[in-house]
Write an enzyme that holds these catalytic residues in place. Structure first.
Site, PDB file in Angstrom:
ATOM      1  N   HIS A 103       0.823  -1.207   0.000  1.00  0.00           N
ATOM      2  CA  HIS A 103       0.000   0.000   0.000  1.00  0.00           C
ATOM      3  C   HIS A 103       0.860   1.261   0.000  1.00  0.00           C
ATOM      4  O   HIS A 103       2.020   1.247   0.408  1.00  0.00           O
ATOM      5  CB  HIS A 103      -0.932  -0.001   1.208  1.00  0.00           C
ATOM      6  CG  HIS A 103      -2.042  -0.992   1.084  1.00  0.00           C
ATOM      7  ND1 HIS A 103      -2.994  -1.153   2.067  1.00  0.00           N
ATOM      8  CD2 HIS A 103      -2.375  -1.870   0.107  1.00  0.00           C
ATOM      9  CE1 HIS A 103      -3.861  -2.080   1.691  1.00  0.00           C
ATOM     10  NE2 HIS A 103      -3.496  -2.539   0.499  1.00  0.00           N
ATOM     11  N   GLU A 105       0.879   3.965   1.815  1.00  0.00           N
ATOM     12  CA  GLU A 105       1.373   4.448   3.105  1.00  0.00           C
ATOM     13  C   GLU A 105       2.636   3.697   3.513  1.00  0.00           C
ATOM     14  O   GLU A 105       3.635   4.297   3.935  1.00  0.00           O
ATOM     15  CB  GLU A 105       0.318   4.280   4.203  1.00  0.00           C
ATOM     16  CG  GLU A 105      -1.017   4.927   3.903  1.00  0.00           C
ATOM     17  CD  GLU A 105      -2.013   3.978   3.231  1.00  0.00           C
ATOM     18  OE1 GLU A 105      -1.652   3.315   2.230  1.00  0.00           O
ATOM     19  OE2 GLU A 105      -3.160   3.911   3.688  1.00  0.00           O
ATOM     20  N   CYS A 129      -5.661   1.192   5.827  1.00  0.00           N
ATOM     21  CA  CYS A 129      -6.135  -0.103   6.335  1.00  0.00           C
ATOM     22  C   CYS A 129      -5.468  -0.381   7.684  1.00  0.00           C
ATOM     23  O   CYS A 129      -4.559   0.341   8.102  1.00  0.00           O
ATOM     24  CB  CYS A 129      -5.803  -1.219   5.332  1.00  0.00           C
ATOM     25  SG  CYS A 129      -4.045  -1.646   5.269  1.00  0.00           S
ATOM     26  N   CYS A 132      -1.566  -0.884   7.444  1.00  0.00           N
ATOM     27  CA  CYS A 132      -0.849   0.378   7.282  1.00  0.00           C
ATOM     28  C   CYS A 132      -0.926   1.207   8.563  1.00  0.00           C
ATOM     29  O   CYS A 132       0.023   1.909   8.916  1.00  0.00           O
ATOM     30  CB  CYS A 132      -1.378   1.157   6.088  1.00  0.00           C
ATOM     31  SG  CYS A 132      -0.914   0.405   4.510  1.00  0.00           S
TER      32      CYS A 132
END
Length: 185
Positions: A103, A105, A129, A132
């Protein structure tokens, strides 16, 4: 040498020559973008690097002095070909992107090579999420400014919010100004 006429500057040293101010010069520009617009714009632009056919997410980590420290977008880890791994959203776990994609992040956190991220701010185009969220907390990021929260209420989203609240991380929705910026590339 004493110059009496302001118009005769030919004999003055270059450092002393000052152009005459106009009415337009008297005020600074007022239509510049805000820090939030700038950093969220960078996050969205970063997300445009994603090759994910469904969801493009970007992130931008900023210092307390408003300096960009790192950026990231959702994609496969370095060395993993975008053509050799699946982009599917449904199917067996190993036949979907979810087992392989990093992801935005986490990519932004991992891309940073400058030391500690303690006290920084993360701008992200989609609310993080739970996985993350763990990395954000562990990295020392103190504020998350997010644009979309389209998964609000899902188990992952609820877990993220619970952890952020417990860790004292401020989660701030990005407030759109309605401004449109077009960039020709």
């Amino acid at each position: 040498m004493d110059i009496k006429n302001d118009e005769d500057v030919s004999m003055q040293p270059a450092a002393q020559i000052k152009p005459k101010a106009t009415a337009q010069d008297a005020c600074k520009r007022s239509d510049y973008i805000s820090w939030d617009e700038y950093f969220m714009g960078v996050a969205h632009l970063s997300g445009m690097r994603s090759k994910d056919p469904n969801t493009q997410v970007g992130a931008c980590i900023v210092s307390p002095a408003n300096k960009i420290l790192s950026m990231g977008y959702n994609g496969f880890p370095c060395g993993c070909s975008d053509d050799a791994f699946p982009w599917a959203r449904e199917g067996e776990m190993l036949d979907t992107k979810y087992a392989y994609v990093t992801h935005s992040e986490l990519n932004a956190i991992l891309n940073y090579r400058g030391g500690s991220l303690e006290g920084t701010k993360l701008y992200v185009s989609l609310f993080p999420c739970n996985e993350c969220a763990k990395a954000i907390i562990q990295a020392g990021i103190r504020t998350v400014v997010y644009d979309s929260d389209k998964y609000n209420g899902t188990p992952s989203n609820v877990a993220s919010k619970r952890m952020f609240e417990a860790a004292g991380i401020a989660c701030v929705p990005y407030h759109h100004t309605g401004r449109t910026i077009e960039i020709a590339l």
